[in-house]
Design a protein around this motif. Structure first.
Motif, short mmCIF file in Angstrom:
data_model
loop_
_atom_site.label_atom_id
_atom_site.label_comp_id
_atom_site.label_asym_id
_atom_site.label_seq_id
_atom_site.Cartn_x
_atom_site.Cartn_y
_atom_site.Cartn_z
N LEU A 58 39.39 39.59 32.86
CA LEU A 58 40.37 39.64 32.73
C LEU A 58 40.30 40.82 30.78
O LEU A 58 39.12 40.86 30.31
CB LEU A 58 40.19 38.00 32.02
N LYS A 61 45.13 38.19 27.84
CA LYS A 61 45.98 37.01 28.86
C LYS A 61 46.38 36.07 28.01
O LYS A 61 46.32 35.77 26.10
CB LYS A 61 45.12 35.63 29.61
N PHE A 69 44.61 42.22 34.08
CA PHE A 69 43.08 42.69 34.69
C PHE A 69 42.79 44.42 34.99
O PHE A 69 43.39 44.76 34.78
CB PHE A 69 43.27 41.52 35.54
#
Length: 128
Positions: A58, A61, A69
Motif C-alpha cells: 500500500l 490511501k 498499490f
C-alpha cells in the motif's frame, strides 16, 4: 528491463462513492471482485488468484477517495496501480479511475484485465 507505459481507464459505476470505496479499499471488498482472496498484513496486501499469490504494498490511501498499490515485483521502480473515485460535480455521476502500467505490448491485455475486473465489481454491487 524495458520501460512500462502508464495508462488510465475510466469506468462509470452506478453506486454511491462511500459504497464503492469499501469495495476498492478493504481486503474483504476486494475479495469480492478483484481476487479470489485478499489478505492484509501491515501495509502489504496479498492477492490470491487460483492458488497463486501476488503481493502489493500500500503506497497511499485517502479515505473515500483513492488507494494506490505497488506490486512487489516493481519495488524500487516508479510503477503502481491506483483506484480513484471521481464524482462529476454537475451530473453527480461516479467514475472509478484506474491508473496502471504495462509493457508496451501488454497495454491492451492490461486494459482487458481491468475491464473484466470492473465488470465483476459492477455485478457484485448491482451496477449496470
Amino acid at each position: 528491463m524495458s520501460d512500462k507505459i502508464k495508462y488510465e481507464i475510466e469506468f462509470v459505476v452506478r453506486a454511491s462513492p462511500s459504497l464503492l470505496y469499501q469495495y476498492i479499499a478493504t481486503p474483504s471488498g476486494m475479495s469480492e471482485w478483484f481476487a479470489d482472496n485478499v489478505n492484509l498484513r501491515g501495509d502489504h496486501y496479498t492477492f490470491i488468484w487460483d492458488g497463486s499469490e501476488e503481493i502489493a504494498k500500500l503506497l497511499t490511501k485517502k479515505n473515500g477517495d483513492r488507494i494506490k498499490f505497488q506490486w512487489a515485483a516493481d519495488e524500487g521502480e516508479e510503477y503502481y496501480f491506483e483506484l480513484r473515485l471521481q464524482v462529476d460535480e454537475i451530473t453527480k455521476d461516479v467514475s472509478l479511475m484506474v491508473t496502471d502500467f504495462a509493457e508496451e505490448d501488454e497495454v491492451d491485455e492490461g486494459k482487458m484485465f481491468w475491464e473484466n475486473q470492473i465488470s465483476e465489481l459492477k455485478q457484485v454491487i448491482g451496477s449496470s
